[in-house]
Design an enzyme around this catalytic site. Structure first.
Site, short mmCIF file in Angstrom:
data_model
loop_
_atom_site.label_atom_id
_atom_site.label_comp_id
_atom_site.label_asym_id
_atom_site.label_seq_id
_atom_site.Cartn_x
_atom_site.Cartn_y
_atom_site.Cartn_z
N LYS A 1 38.35 27.82 33.54
CA LYS A 1 38.74 28.01 32.13
C LYS A 1 39.59 29.29 32.08
CE LYS A 1 38.32 29.82 28.57
NZ LYS A 1 39.45 30.51 27.85
N GLY B 1 36.61 41.22 29.65
CA GLY B 1 36.16 42.46 29.03
C GLY B 1 34.64 42.64 29.12
N GLY C 1 31.64 39.95 28.91
CA GLY C 1 30.82 39.87 30.12
C GLY C 1 29.33 39.92 29.81
N GLU D 1 33.48 40.58 36.81
CA GLU D 1 34.52 41.58 37.06
C GLU D 1 34.99 42.04 35.69
OE1 GLU D 1 35.29 42.61 40.01
OE2 GLU D 1 34.27 41.07 41.18
N CYS E 1 43.35 45.95 34.89
CA CYS E 1 41.97 46.45 34.81
C CYS E 1 41.81 47.78 35.52
CB CYS E 1 41.01 45.42 35.38
SG CYS E 1 41.43 44.94 37.06
N GLU F 1 38.22 51.51 26.91
CA GLU F 1 39.45 51.07 27.59
C GLU F 1 40.44 50.64 26.51
OE1 GLU F 1 39.27 47.00 29.01
OE2 GLU F 1 40.07 47.63 30.95
P1 NAP Z 1 38.11 38.57 27.44
O1 NAP Z 1 38.47 38.54 26.01
O2 NAP Z 1 36.76 39.05 27.82
O3 NAP Z 1 38.35 37.08 27.99
C1 NAP Z 1 38.24 36.74 29.34
C2 NAP Z 1 38.04 35.24 29.45
O4 NAP Z 1 36.78 34.90 28.85
C3 NAP Z 1 39.07 34.42 28.70
O5 NAP Z 1 39.32 33.22 29.39
C4 NAP Z 1 38.38 34.14 27.38
O6 NAP Z 1 38.90 33.02 26.72
C5 NAP Z 1 36.97 33.89 27.87
N1 NAP Z 1 35.92 34.04 26.86
C6 NAP Z 1 35.96 34.70 25.67
N2 NAP Z 1 34.77 34.60 25.04
C7 NAP Z 1 33.95 33.89 25.86
C8 NAP Z 1 32.59 33.45 25.78
N3 NAP Z 1 31.82 33.74 24.73
N4 NAP Z 1 32.09 32.74 26.80
C9 NAP Z 1 32.84 32.45 27.88
N5 NAP Z 1 34.14 32.81 28.02
C10 NAP Z 1 34.68 33.53 27.01
O7 NAP Z 1 39.12 39.46 28.29
P2 NAP Z 1 40.71 39.47 28.19
O8 NAP Z 1 41.11 40.17 26.94
O9 NAP Z 1 41.20 38.10 28.45
O10 NAP Z 1 41.05 40.36 29.48
C11 NAP Z 1 41.14 41.74 29.47
C12 NAP Z 1 39.88 42.37 30.06
O11 NAP Z 1 39.64 41.89 31.37
C13 NAP Z 1 40.01 43.88 30.18
O12 NAP Z 1 38.84 44.49 29.73
C14 NAP Z 1 40.19 44.08 31.69
O13 NAP Z 1 39.76 45.34 32.15
C15 NAP Z 1 39.36 42.97 32.24
N6 NAP Z 1 39.77 42.65 33.61
C16 NAP Z 1 38.96 43.01 34.65
C17 NAP Z 1 39.35 42.76 35.96
C18 NAP Z 1 38.50 43.17 37.14
O14 NAP Z 1 38.83 42.81 38.27
N7 NAP Z 1 37.42 43.91 36.96
C19 NAP Z 1 40.59 42.14 36.20
C20 NAP Z 1 41.38 41.79 35.11
C21 NAP Z 1 40.96 42.04 33.82
P3 NAP Z 1 40.11 33.15 25.67
O15 NAP Z 1 40.88 34.39 26.02
O16 NAP Z 1 40.89 31.93 25.91
O17 NAP Z 1 39.49 33.22 24.34
#
Ligand code: NAP
Length: 488
Positions: free
Chosen positions: A173, A227, A231, A248, A282, A383
């Site tokens: 997904k 995020g 997570g 992650e 990230c 962040e």
């Molecule tokens: P996000 O809002 O947490 O979303 C990540 C993924 O989770 C998306 O596919 C999102 O879907 C999905 N999602 C949202 N709510 C969910 C739920 N309740 N249950 C299951 N899945 C759900 O993060 P983002 O804004 O896309 O990404 C930015 C974040 O990722 C930053 O905090 C960054 O630091 C982190 N990141 C970490 C790493 C690492 O290696 N540690 C690498 C890259 C990014 P939709 O977006 O389609 O709603």
């Protein structure tokens, strides 16, 4: 429309919803894709379950599994231009960076294609002549792979390659904002000969299409990148059926500069550390910490160059960085800067959208430097995931380590020093999953990636990345069975 892959069949969303994908650099229409939800997710899990329980893939030996991954690597390399272009259109990222991201995906599939052939089980000495003991690896089962929008193709590859190498089936997904390279990668898996139902793709918003994967009893493992707040939700949902979780998550990464560092090189890297992809990385070095004696000159040099950074769309070859992913995300970055200023940070540059009319249709935000930041401020605790650099100062090695570790995050960071002993000492004291010494951002498929503390529970890349997707089983075989006679 047929953008979902379920049980080997390309199909539309059950509720026939669609979503427009627009380039964040100018709002232009990139694609219209199917938008799934809970029913699609449930079908995809059922297909992955069946392929795991009855299909050939989990029982395919490591050699042919590795061969398939190597074929995928070749296909991704073959389609490099198209994939890089698609990634740039979805994310707004500079084409040159997207091309590097495709290389990263190729390296990842090659790495796991080769590694899985060499990672065998082991025979354990039983201490007796009539028993043989083996420790073997097995796939975890059905994996839900959930990825964010900032580096879609590498992040997807970092999950798909080890999950397949270990013999799992999966439902992917991706972020609803950036699905194009996930769709393309699934097509390449099919072209490489992956059996039906092993790879399944569901598109749609996280709460609707992602959340149902995280509490479905037929899913054995959730591998999530995103995020911290999401997570935590994923971990809680997975706890109901005690799924294996690999998280992650976010980072607020310290970039620690000592006075004896090579000044010019450290300034240069401080800029790419945070302004590359407009800070939407990230591991972005968004938290600059500079030793007192060089602080003012160092910050002045960073600010001077930050003011000159050229913004532009993915295909503008003069652009040095691009837009933010969406209007909503830009509003969050603006609010983050405003909070910092209200708490007493000083704005040294940026802090607003550019006034260049050529950029008016994109979600651009100027490279921003906030100095006079100190513990307790929200801009240090949170962040921004945008082009915002916070600056702190320190007087000693101990203070640098204490400040750098004073955060719930522990993803990555760097130490800059001309004193090798000191750099190594400080690196070993930083509670971070990755520490770069006199460098920022390099990443290798052979070396593990993952966060300490609340930056995550998982490991990607390296042998540890494969271990995430495997169970380890001990098989004891008695070659001369006899009654024990204890209860005779
Ligand atoms: P996000 O809002 O947490 O979303 C990540 C993924 O989770 C998306 O596919 C999102 O879907 C999905 N999602 C949202 N709510 C969910 C739920 N309740 N249950 C299951 N899945 C759900 O993060 P983002 O804004 O896309 O990404 C930015 C974040 O990722 C930053 O905090 C960054 O630091 C982190 N990141 C970490 C790493 C690492 O290696 N540690 C690498 C890259 C990014 P939709 O977006 O389609 O709603």
């Amino acid at each position: 429309m047929t953008d979902l892959l379920i049980g080997g069949r390309w199909t539309g969303a059950i509720d026939e919803r669609t979503r427009e994908i627009r380039c964040p650099a100018d709002g232009s229409l990139v694609a219209v894709v199917d938008e799934g939800g809970g029913k699609d997710a449930a079908e995809a899990v059922a297909a992955a379950r069946q392929a795991f329980d009855q299909g050939p893939w989990p029982r395919t030996p490591a050699g042919p599994r590795g061969d398939l991954l190597l074929r995928v690597a070749d296909l991704v390399a073959r389609d490099k231009d198209a994939l890089a272009r698609a990634e740039s259109l979805d994310t707004g990222k500079r084409l040159a960076e997207s091309r590097l991201d495709v290389d990263d995906a190729v390296a990842c599939f090659r790495y796991y294609g080769r590694l899985v052939r060499t990672e065998t089980g082991r025979v354990v000495d039983t201490g007796t002549a009539h028993a043989v003991s083996r420790v073997v690896h097995e796939p975890v089962g059905v994996c839900a792979l959930i990825t964010p929008w900032n580096c879609p193709l590498p992040q997807t590859s970092w999950k798909v390659a080890p999950a397949l190498a270990a013999g799992n089936t999966f439902v992917l997904k991706p972020s609803e904002l950036t699905p194009s390279t996930a769709i393309a990668l699934m097509r390449l898996l099919v072209e490489a000969g992956l059996p039906d139902g092993v790879a399944n793709l569901v598109l749609g918003p996280g709460p609707e299409a992602g959340a149902p994967l995280t509490d479905n009893p037929d899913v054995d493992m959730v591998s999530f990148t995103g995020g911290l707040r999401t997570g935590r939700r994923v971990m809680a949902a997975a706890a109901g059926t005690v799924k294996r979780t690999s998280l992650e998550l976010s980072g607020k990464n310290p970039n620690v500069v000592f006075a004896d560092a090579d000044f010019g090189t450290a300034v240069d890297h401080a800029l790419t550390a945070v302004f590359r992809h407009s800070g939407q990385v990230c591991s972005a070095g968004a938290r600059l910490m500079v030793e007192d004696s060089v602080h003012d000159a160092f910050v002045e040099a960073v600010v001077h160059r930050a003011r000159g950074i050229r913004l532009g769309g993915p295909f503008d070859e003069r652009a040095q960085t691009g837009p933010l992913i969406s209007a909503a995300h830009r509003a969050r970055v603006e609010a983050y800067v405003a909070a910092g200023l209200a708490e007493g940070a000083r704005l040294r540059c940026g802090g607003t959208c550019p006034d260049d009319p050529a950029l008016a249709d994109g979600y651009y935000f100027l490279p921003t430097v906030l100095d006079r930041c100190h513990s307790g401020m929200s801009v240090l605790a949170d962040e921004s995931f945008g082009p915002v650099l916070t600056v702190e100062r320190f007087a000693s090695e101990d203070e640098a380590v204490r400040l750098a570790n004073d955060t719930v995050y522990g993803l990555a960071g760097a130490v800059w020093s001309g004193d090798e002993e000191r750099a190594r000492r400080v690196a070993s004291r930083l509670r971070l999953g990755t520490v770069w010494i006199n460098d920022y951002h390099p990443c290798l498929p052979q070396a593990e990636w993952g966060g300490f503390k609340q930056s995550g529970t998982g490991r990607e890349l390296g042998p540890g990345g494969l271990a995430e997707y495997r169970e380890t089983k001990h098989i004891w075989r008695n070659t001369r069975p006899r009654p024990r006679g204890w209860f005779a």
